[in-house]
Every structure is written in C-alpha cells, then in structure tokens.
Design an enzyme around this catalytic site. Structure first.
Site, mmCIF file in Angstrom:
data_model
loop_
_atom_site.group_PDB
_atom_site.id
_atom_site.type_symbol
_atom_site.label_atom_id
_atom_site.label_comp_id
_atom_site.label_asym_id
_atom_site.label_seq_id
_atom_site.Cartn_x
_atom_site.Cartn_y
_atom_site.Cartn_z
ATOM 1 C CG HIS A 17 -3.816 -11.129 8.840
ATOM 2 N ND1 HIS A 17 -3.888 -9.851 8.255
ATOM 3 C CD2 HIS A 17 -2.952 -11.813 8.110
ATOM 4 C CE1 HIS A 17 -2.609 -9.866 7.247
ATOM 5 N NE2 HIS A 17 -2.249 -11.087 7.285
ATOM 6 N NE ARG A 27 -2.942 -15.413 1.521
ATOM 7 C CZ ARG A 27 -2.247 -14.160 1.567
ATOM 8 N NH1 ARG A 27 -2.879 -13.008 1.444
ATOM 9 N NH2 ARG A 27 -0.946 -14.339 1.736
ATOM 10 C CB SER A 43 -1.956 -6.641 3.858
ATOM 11 O OG SER A 43 -2.240 -7.240 5.249
#
Ligand code: ADP
Length: 161
Positions: free
Chosen positions: A18, A91, A129
């Site tokens: 991020h 991604r 995450s």
C-alpha cells in the site's frame, strides 16, 4: 486546478505494498487522500481509528498526503473531497477482475471521476493485509512486509494469542 486523488481501501493494516502505491501516487498528484473504508459488515482486526493512526504514522514523511476515513459510497466521498481521481493498486489477475467491476460501477455513478491503476512493485506483489495478519497471528516475522509501527502494533494485538 489542484489534482487531488483518493486512495481508498480497508488498510487492515497498511502494508509496504500500500505504502508504495501511496508514495508513487504522491509523486503524480498534487494531493493524495488515503481514505479508510469503515464497513459496518466487516470485522476488522484494527478499528478505523487505529488504521487511520497507523497510516498517519507510516506516511508522516510524505508531504501532500492526508489520511481520513469514510463510510457509504466511495464516489460520494471523492466528490465531497473535491478529488477527480481514485487510485487503486493492482497485484495479480485476480485483482483485475474485481477492480474492473468496481471501476465500471464507479464510472456509471460518477462519470467525471477517473480511476487510475498502478501496478504493484514486484517486491510486494504477494503482500496483502490478510496474509500479513495470518502470519503475525502465529508470530511469524512480518518486518519486511509492513511499516515498523504496524509490525509493532501487530505484535501487541497477537501477544496473548
Ligand atoms: P480493499 O478491501 O478495498 O481491497 P485493501 O486495503 O485490501 O482494500 O487494498 C487497497 C488497495 O491497495 C487496492 O487497490 C489493492 O489492490 C491495493 N493493494 C493491496 N496490496 C497491494 C500490494 N501489495 N501492491 C499493490 N497494491 C496493493
């Protein structure tokens, strides 16, 4: 006109993937607002306040980057912030499918708002995450995946687990 971009996400918690997107966004736009989504239905590990604080600390070296949170429709928040652009990171192909759907619906609701996609840095293409939380839960070292303050916060969260 000041070019303002909103970088939305759950950021539960912010990772180096991020942060890379935010740093690159800050070079491209006059102002970047990192906006943490407050989703009543999700059960995050970190509260909105904690997530905002962690991002503020991790981006304190960046000028023109602000941190905020929002609930409800992203497009409404973007308009309210006088921003013209949404930044999202990509991604793998799996991101593409979902991001295309979200970008298409956002274009329908707010045709004047543009979505910008940035490819992940190769170093972080596998960082998410959820992977970070899973690793930290079992006390694996995540120091090279998240900012130092987040690594510390994760250790504190999972201390007694
Ligand atoms: P969301 O729940 O909205 O997907 P996330 O916090 O998981 O929120 O991600 C926010 C944005 O950051 C998304 O555009 C996501 O694709 C992007 N992102 C997440 N991890 C990475 C990474 N490692 N590299 C590049 N972009 C990433």
């Amino acid at each position: 006109m000041e070019k303002i971009a909103v970088c939305p996400g759950s950021f539960d918690p912010i990772t180096l993937g991020h942060l890379d997107i935010i740093e690159r966004g800050a070079k491209t736009f006059d102002r970047v607002i990192v906006a943490v989504l407050h989703n009543q239905k999700k059960e995050p590990l970190f509260t909105v306040e904690e997530r905002v604080r962690l991002i503020k600390e991790a981006t304190s070296h960046l000028e023109h980057v602000e941190v905020d949170w929002f609930g409800g429709l992203l497009i409404d928040y973007v308009k309210k912030s006088n921003a013209q652009t949404i930044i999202r990171g990509l991604r793998a192909v799996t991101d593409f499918e979902y991001e295309m759907q979200v970008a298409s619906i956002n274009k329908k609701i707010g045709p004047e708002i543009e979505t910008f996609f940035m490819m992940t840095d190769n170093h972080y293409s596998y960082v998410s995450s959820s992977i970070v939380k899973e690793a930290a839960r079992y006390h694996a070292n995540v120091d090279d995946l998240v900012p130092a303050n987040v690594a510390k916060a994760l250790k504190a969260k999972f201390k007694s687990v």
